[in-house]
Design an enzyme around this catalytic site. Sequence first.
Site, PDB file in Angstrom:
ATOM      1  N   LYS A 131       0.843  -1.197   0.000  1.00  0.00           N
ATOM      2  CA  LYS A 131       0.000   0.000   0.000  1.00  0.00           C
ATOM      3  C   LYS A 131       0.883   1.254   0.000  1.00  0.00           C
ATOM      4  O   LYS A 131       2.020   1.200   0.465  1.00  0.00           O
ATOM      5  CB  LYS A 131      -0.849   0.020   1.280  1.00  0.00           C
ATOM      6  CG  LYS A 131      -2.012  -0.939   1.293  1.00  0.00           C
ATOM      7  CD  LYS A 131      -2.831  -0.749   2.561  1.00  0.00           C
ATOM      8  CE  LYS A 131      -3.991  -1.739   2.610  1.00  0.00           C
ATOM      9  NZ  LYS A 131      -4.984  -1.556   1.545  1.00  0.00           N
ATOM     10  N   ARG A 152     -10.411 -11.355   1.777  1.00  0.00           N
ATOM     11  CA  ARG A 152     -11.288 -12.386   1.200  1.00  0.00           C
ATOM     12  C   ARG A 152     -10.624 -13.758   1.232  1.00  0.00           C
ATOM     13  O   ARG A 152     -11.307 -14.776   1.274  1.00  0.00           O
ATOM     14  CB  ARG A 152     -11.728 -11.972  -0.213  1.00  0.00           C
ATOM     15  CG  ARG A 152     -10.604 -11.858  -1.202  1.00  0.00           C
ATOM     16  CD  ARG A 152     -10.992 -11.041  -2.430  1.00  0.00           C
ATOM     17  NE  ARG A 152     -10.991  -9.597  -2.152  1.00  0.00           N
ATOM     18  CZ  ARG A 152     -11.299  -8.673  -3.058  1.00  0.00           C
ATOM     19  NH1 ARG A 152     -11.645  -9.013  -4.279  1.00  0.00           N
ATOM     20  NH2 ARG A 152     -11.273  -7.391  -2.726  1.00  0.00           N
TER      21      ARG A 152
HETATM   22  N1  BES Z   1      -8.207  -3.666   4.321  1.00  0.00           N
HETATM   23  C1  BES Z   1      -8.318  -3.252   2.974  1.00  0.00           C
HETATM   24  C2  BES Z   1      -9.592  -2.460   2.687  1.00  0.00           C
HETATM   25  C3  BES Z   1      -9.704  -1.124   3.377  1.00  0.00           C
HETATM   26  C4  BES Z   1      -9.298   0.027   2.746  1.00  0.00           C
HETATM   27  C5  BES Z   1     -10.284  -1.040   4.622  1.00  0.00           C
HETATM   28  C6  BES Z   1      -9.426   1.246   3.373  1.00  0.00           C
HETATM   29  C7  BES Z   1     -10.423   0.188   5.242  1.00  0.00           C
HETATM   30  C8  BES Z   1      -9.997   1.330   4.620  1.00  0.00           C
HETATM   31  C9  BES Z   1      -8.323  -4.473   2.061  1.00  0.00           C
HETATM   32  O1  BES Z   1      -7.550  -5.532   2.496  1.00  0.00           O
HETATM   33  C10 BES Z   1      -7.763  -4.035   0.749  1.00  0.00           C
HETATM   34  O2  BES Z   1      -6.623  -3.670   0.719  1.00  0.00           O
HETATM   35  N2  BES Z   1      -8.582  -4.081  -0.284  1.00  0.00           N
HETATM   36  C11 BES Z   1      -8.157  -3.695  -1.585  1.00  0.00           C
HETATM   37  C12 BES Z   1      -8.712  -4.675  -2.579  1.00  0.00           C
HETATM   38  C13 BES Z   1      -8.191  -4.502  -3.975  1.00  0.00           C
HETATM   39  C14 BES Z   1      -6.721  -4.828  -4.018  1.00  0.00           C
HETATM   40  C15 BES Z   1      -8.965  -5.401  -4.881  1.00  0.00           C
HETATM   41  C16 BES Z   1      -8.694  -2.292  -1.860  1.00  0.00           C
HETATM   42  O3  BES Z   1      -9.812  -1.998  -1.470  1.00  0.00           O
HETATM   43  O4  BES Z   1      -7.965  -1.505  -2.439  1.00  0.00           O
HETATM   44 MN    MN Z   2      -5.560  -5.350   1.919  1.00  0.00          MN
END
Ligand code: BES
Ligand code: MN
Length: 503
Positions: free
Chosen positions: A280, A354
């Site tokens: 990230k 997931r």
């Molecule tokens: N934990 C994150 C989602 C999230 C983002 C929660 C911001 C709270 C605040 C999750 O694991 C994630 O990183 N999801 C990705 C999925 C994508 C790679 C398909 C996302 O939402 O960017």
């Molecule tokens: Mn994530």
Amino acid sequence: MEITAKQGELQKQKTPCLVLGLFEGKALPAALRPLDQLLDGLLSRLLRDKEFSGRHRETLIIPTGQHLPAERLLLLGLGKDKGAGLERLRQATGSLISVLGARGLTSFASDLPLLPLKGTTLTERCQAMTEALLLAAYRFDRFRTVGREEFPPLLSAARLLVSNASERRSAEQGIGEGQAIAAGVCLARNLVNEPGNVKSPEFLAEQARRLADEQGLSCTVLERPALEAEGLGALLGVAQGSVREARLIILEYKGGNSDARPIALIGKGVVFDAGGISLKPAEKMEEMKMDMAGGAAVLGAFCAAARLKLPVNLVGIIPAVENLPSGSAIRPGDILTSLSGKTIEVINTDAEGRLILADALTYAKRYNPRVVIDLATLTGACIIALGHQASAVLGNHEGLIRQLLRAGERSGERLWQLPLWDEYAGQIKSDIADVKNTGGRPAGTITAAAFLQKFAGDYTWAHLDIAGTAWEDKGQPCIPKGGTGVGVRLLVQYLRQGAAPQR
Ligand code: BES
Ligand code: MN
Ligand code: ZN
């Protein structure tokens, strides 16, 4: 904080602060007339001259001089009475914490429980007020070693006034319920606010064991050898980028008939989500310590359910991992074999929630649950869709979704349904495995749910995406900055409103 119900007249209350609730644009209620007379008509004059109009969360403090045993009055606005419900009462009550705190007042008495709110009972209103007071007064300050004296003193006593003995019993019941629920929410908040260096998967497991000891629940924790032997390949895949090993935490609460099928509550427990190899960006990455908020909500709901002695059987499953990049981390392109036997092509290691939920959903089957509900901070896309005002709900059973929506309205933790049409599953088809873990940018919250659906099998299932509601960055009357504990109040409301057997 001591919250009590008391039968007594307003004009006789000896208290540093008598809080009176008033609707906007209404004449002085009859119940306040004796008080008004003792004050030589001051209250009616203030209303007539619009010195106080009763706008939602408006306050006016009035020193009472020698006229009353109460040292001062605090008029508290509730807005227009049309459309006012429990949430209005919670918000108004919650704002008392900062108003009283700013003046160093640590106790009050109030007529708020007796204010008529359409479609609510006195018990519900007292529950709502108790929740509001305890949740608004919440602080996470265990890491502060300096400057604590700058915090305003917290309320130590709240007296909710009622007019007779039967009302007092109803009020006491509501207070007890509110205390149980708030304890669950505050437990969840504490866990979410805990920093990543403290909360390893084992730390979460330890907290679950402690809760189980306190509340007489049973708790089982699977460690790596057992997870490998069982074949939770998706969970283990995510865990392999961190030196802290995965745990699968299982809680059981038996409040129902011994032969009643349980409701399974599954909570995402990513103690820190750096994204893995699909790292990230640095901005706001610190907030990703909240990625176990689903798991925290499950622990909080168990805490409240046990205290309330709810007549249901529950099983809680929390897959706990840390998602970090390292030389041993999974790569984009890797293929994992999940507990279900289905193979998963990992397109993006940041779509880890997931993966761990897939194995948890499969694991839940051995409890033959009549309903499965999972909660997860699953997608950033959910924040794009709904912002911070609602969690998303999706699932394979409209009856269950309807019950959850209703519980959301009632508890103040609102939900909004997104569709889960079969066509969305097209986005997560893999060329070389059974499924892939991302579906591209369009409808990210839905394709994440479509992925989970493949592992939910044919039991009655709903998924709550709490990405936008688990963390508060501004601060609201009943929700200080940080972890919100979202999901606990919703789940308890769902379980209480008769989680009627589906189908
Ligand atoms: N934990 C994150 C989602 C999230 C983002 C929660 C911001 C709270 C605040 C999750 O694991 C994630 O990183 N999801 C990705 C999925 C994508 C790679 C398909 C996302 O939402 O960017
Ligand atoms: Mn994530
Ligand atoms: Zn995550």
